[in-house]
Design a protein around this motif. Structure first.
Motif, PDB file in Angstrom:
ATOM      1  N   PHE A 136      47.219  33.045 -11.883  1.00  0.00           N
ATOM      2  CA  PHE A 136      46.625  32.343 -10.739  1.00  0.00           C
ATOM      3  C   PHE A 136      45.381  33.048 -10.196  1.00  0.00           C
ATOM      4  CE2 PHE A 136      49.260  35.372  -8.511  1.00  0.00           C
ATOM      5  CZ  PHE A 136      48.574  35.638  -7.343  1.00  0.00           C
ATOM      6  N   TYR A 149      58.355  34.528 -13.513  1.00  0.00           N
ATOM      7  CA  TYR A 149      59.058  34.248 -12.260  1.00  0.00           C
ATOM      8  C   TYR A 149      60.247  33.310 -12.404  1.00  0.00           C
ATOM      9  CZ  TYR A 149      55.357  36.614  -9.673  1.00  0.00           C
ATOM     10  OH  TYR A 149      54.494  37.566  -9.177  1.00  0.00           O
ATOM     11  N   ASN A 174      58.728  31.388  -2.812  1.00  0.00           N
ATOM     12  CA  ASN A 174      57.705  32.163  -3.520  1.00  0.00           C
ATOM     13  C   ASN A 174      57.728  31.871  -5.009  1.00  0.00           C
ATOM     14  OD1 ASN A 174      56.178  33.634  -1.714  1.00  0.00           O
ATOM     15  ND2 ASN A 174      57.761  35.213  -1.492  1.00  0.00           N
ATOM     16  N   ARG A 210      56.604  28.373  -5.805  1.00  0.00           N
ATOM     17  CA  ARG A 210      55.140  28.272  -5.703  1.00  0.00           C
ATOM     18  C   ARG A 210      54.466  28.854  -6.954  1.00  0.00           C
ATOM     19  NH1 ARG A 210      51.937  32.175  -3.850  1.00  0.00           N
ATOM     20  NH2 ARG A 210      53.690  33.224  -2.854  1.00  0.00           N
ATOM     21  N   MET A 211      54.962  29.980  -7.444  1.00  0.00           N
ATOM     22  CA  MET A 211      54.351  30.594  -8.630  1.00  0.00           C
ATOM     23  C   MET A 211      54.485  29.679  -9.848  1.00  0.00           C
ATOM     24  SD  MET A 211      53.007  33.378  -7.604  1.00  0.00           S
ATOM     25  CE  MET A 211      52.603  34.251  -9.114  1.00  0.00           C
ATOM     26  N   VAL A 259      61.112  43.004 -15.367  1.00  0.00           N
ATOM     27  CA  VAL A 259      60.076  43.232 -14.356  1.00  0.00           C
ATOM     28  C   VAL A 259      60.587  42.890 -12.956  1.00  0.00           C
ATOM     29  CG1 VAL A 259      58.984  40.988 -14.736  1.00  0.00           C
ATOM     30  CG2 VAL A 259      57.590  42.879 -13.872  1.00  0.00           C
ATOM     31  N   ILE A 316      60.931  40.262 -10.974  1.00  0.00           N
ATOM     32  CA  ILE A 316      60.253  39.469  -9.934  1.00  0.00           C
ATOM     33  C   ILE A 316      60.809  38.044  -9.851  1.00  0.00           C
ATOM     34  CG2 ILE A 316      58.134  40.777  -9.701  1.00  0.00           C
ATOM     35  CD1 ILE A 316      56.808  39.018 -11.736  1.00  0.00           C
TER      36      ILE A 316
END
Lengths: 470, 206
Positions: A39, A65, A79, A82-83, A410, A412
């Motif tokens: 992004f 994500y 969040n 949205r990603m 990772v 996230i």
């Protein structure tokens, strides 16, 4: 006679559009993979009012994500939602094909690219992710780039680069049973250090590399970056061609045979010279685990962690002390005496079908002493594993069988190792907090993670393989 | 892009080898746009404990170094993940220069594209500079990109940087404008390449 060229020299020459007097070279990019993290680059495009130059050579994959549980439900974390949706919006607006959250081909970008036949020998492949080096396993020239370079590739399908130095790592001999590509690459990183290949393009060669499946080669090239390499590659051979034949995006039929003829020339010429040459003997490599906070902190499972008090170099002693403090391991402790809290099998390093089979071969008929998560490298790997019954082995052992994504590598997407917990993991980075704030990570092969699950501590997998088909 | 010519500022030694980009900006902040102000998350888990309290012993938290614009780092600075947001976090802190014995390749490329100078020095010079700053924390450090020198107290020594990157930083150039001037050559390459390597196009399913 023409100058003898390395594989890297040949790939460099094919992609050179223009070279300036100062050595900066403009290169053509054949494949560009994007993910949720892209992004920042799309923001740069918007700021310039620019468009994607070659959407047909750009492919999006939702991986960093994506949730690994409850797929199909509405995403409850705003969040993450949205990603994932921003990637989808950017891809759609630019005409970029997307392997999105609900696509049966979704997975980790470095698993999906080879699996779909998008990554091919001789291609220049980039992605805004350091583990793009993975794709070199197919004889591609593949490397990770930052957001500004992602934006540059989106806008122009080109990149400015300077030619790196060339390094050959030769691994001869045969592996012992229970020793895998992961052990090979950890041995290399421990041997040359986390910056041992900085500024270099690595070409892996030797009988032990040739004997690896494409999946093993993907693991090997994946972790080239952990030695600081610009890229890692294996010259394509019949193993490569057999792997690619029939893949959805690879050339088909007669076009594939013509491509194989050209790919067969992608080898290192006899007499070609490298800036650096290193050799390893496969037979001398034992199953390896990391003990510290860098992939270079790796030792054979029968070893003991270092003792800073015995280290004469003050800076090195401090490094060891800091790493052991973070990992909460007493100096000199035997690796095999270190107990673990959980296991993770997944990531672009080790979540392909062979990795899952290797772990399942150890876990079959056994129970894990600790909780753990298994996240296949792609949704197609997941389906295949289920067809082979591997999911039942993991579940029967008490591990959680989840959807595909970067997951706990990772941390996230919500899959985290809790603060202070110790995780035996098939991933690529044992950095402080990589799997979650305060998490302690030990890197190892899938079979070694399975062994750690069975005993609840770091364990040599080899005795557990006795009498088993591997 | 902001130019870099010469800077005199406080320099903070962070003598950690292999300080990776996961430390510089932890992954949980990567969903934030740069406009959120990534500088405040720089080195988050080294600067703050799990409860968000400052770790007083971390160099960047010491009063003399809080306002540093230069970091003196360890070997293989910023290895690991390609996240360019690690550079944003440094630059927006605001760090303008990192001096270290070596840098990871991807990070060094990201840095120059954002106006952050990576000055490579010998391990001995890095050790000396760190020791000097630990003895006299507020001694200003001057980094001169044109001369490729670092001055601190009565010491003056050279640093290295790729000459192309040096030129770009001195002029504040960015790639895109430059590449635009190659538009015709790119188009010609593409046409010739499609004929030469038809297999390089994604085939089959589409």
């Amino acid at each position: 006679m023409d100058e003898a060229l390395t594989l890297f020299d040949k790939l460099w020459a094919v992609h050179e559009i223009a070279r300036r007097d100062d050595g900066e070279t403009l290169l053509w990019v054949d494949r560009h993979y994007i993910h949720e993290g892209s992004f920042n680059a799309f923001s740069q495009l918007s700021a310039r009012g620019a468009r994607v130059a070659e959407p047909g050579l750009t492919f999006g994959v939702a991986d960093h994500y994506v949730p690994t549980r409850g797929r199909g439900r509405a995403l409850d974390n705003s969040n993450i939602a949205r990603m994932v949706s921003t990637l989808s919006t950017n891809a759609t607006a630019s005409g970029i094909s997307l392997f999105g959250l609900d696509d049966p081909r979704q997975g980790i970008v470095h698993v999906v690219g080879p699996e779909q036949g998008l990554t091919l020998p001789g291609l220049l492949v980039v992605c805004g992710d350091s583990h793009t080096s993975t794709h070199g396993a197919l004889g591609a020239w593949a490397f990770g780039i930052g957001a500004s370079e992602v934006a540059h590739v989106l806008m122009t399908q080109t990149l400015w680069q300077r030619k790196p130095s060339r390094m050959r790592i030769t691994i001869d001999g045969h592996f012992a049973p229970g020793v895998a590509a992961k052990d090979m690459v950890l041995a290399i990183i421990a041997g040359i250090g986390a910056d041992g290949a900085t500024g270099h393009a690595i070409e892996f060669s030797g009988a032990a590399v040739r004997a690896l499946s494409v999946e093993g080669r993907l693991t090997l090239c994946n972790m080239s970056i952990e030695a600081g390499a610009r890229c890692g590659m294996v010259a394509p051979d019949d193993t490569t061609f057999d792997y690619l034949r029939g893949r959805p995006y690879a050339p088909q039929g007669a076009a594939f045979d013509r491509a194989v003829e050209e790919w067969s020339a992608l080898t290192c010429d006899d007499g070609a010279t490298f800036d650096k040459e290193i050799s390893f003997d496969a037979a001398a490599i034992a199953p390896i685990v990391t003990w510290g906070t860098s992939p270079q902190d790796a030792l054979p499972i029968d070893a003991s962690v270092p003792d800073p008090a015995r280290e004469p170099d003050a800076a090195r002693a401090k490094y060891l002390r800091d790493a052991l403090d973070y990992m909460a391991i007493k100096p000199g402790r035997r690796l095999a005496d270190i107990s673990i809290d959980r296991v993770f099998i997944g990531s672009c390093t080790n979540a392909r079908i062979e990795d899952l089979r290797a772990a399942a071969a150890v876990l079959s008929g056994r129970v894990s002493k600790v909780p753990g998560l298994v996240s296949p490298g792609s949704s197609l790997v997941k389906r295949q594993a289920e067809e082979e019954g591997l999911d039942r082995v993991f579940r029967a052992a008490g591990l959680e069988w989840a959807e595909s994504g970067c997951s706990m590598c990772v941390g996230i997407n919500g899959d985290l190792v809790a603060p202070g917990e110790r995780c035996a993991s098939t991933t690529n980075r044992n950095f402080r907090g990589r799997q979650g704030p305060g998490a302690r990570t030990h890197l190892m092969s899938p079979a070694m993670v399975a062994a750690a699950a069975v005993t609840g501590r770091l364990t040599d997998v080899r005795p557990l393989l006795a009498g088993r088909k591997i | 892009m902001e130019k870099f010519t010469r800077l005199t500022a406080t320099a903070c030694p962070i003598n950690i080898a292999n300080l990776n980009t996961d430390q510089i900006l932890p992954a949980r902040f990567l969903n934030l746009p740069r406009s959120a102000g990534l500088g405040k998350f720089l080195l988050q888990d080294l600067r703050f404990d799990a409860e968000g309290r400052e770790r007083g012993d971390f160099p960047l938290n010491r009063p003399a170094w809080r306002a540093a614009e230069i970091i003196v780092g360890g070997r293989n600075f910023a290895c690991g993940s390609s996240r360019e947001a690690a550079v944003y976090a440094l630059f927006d802190y605001p760090i303008r220069c990192v001096i270290a014995p070596s840098f990871a390749d991807i990070f060094a490329g990201n840095a120059v594209r954002n106006g952050l100078l990576t000055a490579t020095v010998s391990q001995d010079d890095a050790t000396m500079l760190t020791a000097t700053l630990e003895a006299m924390p507020i001694l200003p450090v001057t980094v001169d990109l044109d001369q490729q020198t670092i001055g601190c107290g009565d010491r003056n020594f050279a640093f290295s940087i790729d000459p192309v990157r040096r030129t770009r930083l001195l002029n504040g150039w960015d790639d895109i404008a430059l590449t635009e001037s190659y538009r015709d050559r790119i188009a010609a390459f593409k046409t010739a390449d499609r004929a030469k390597r038809p297999w390089a196009m994604p085939g089959g399913a589409g």
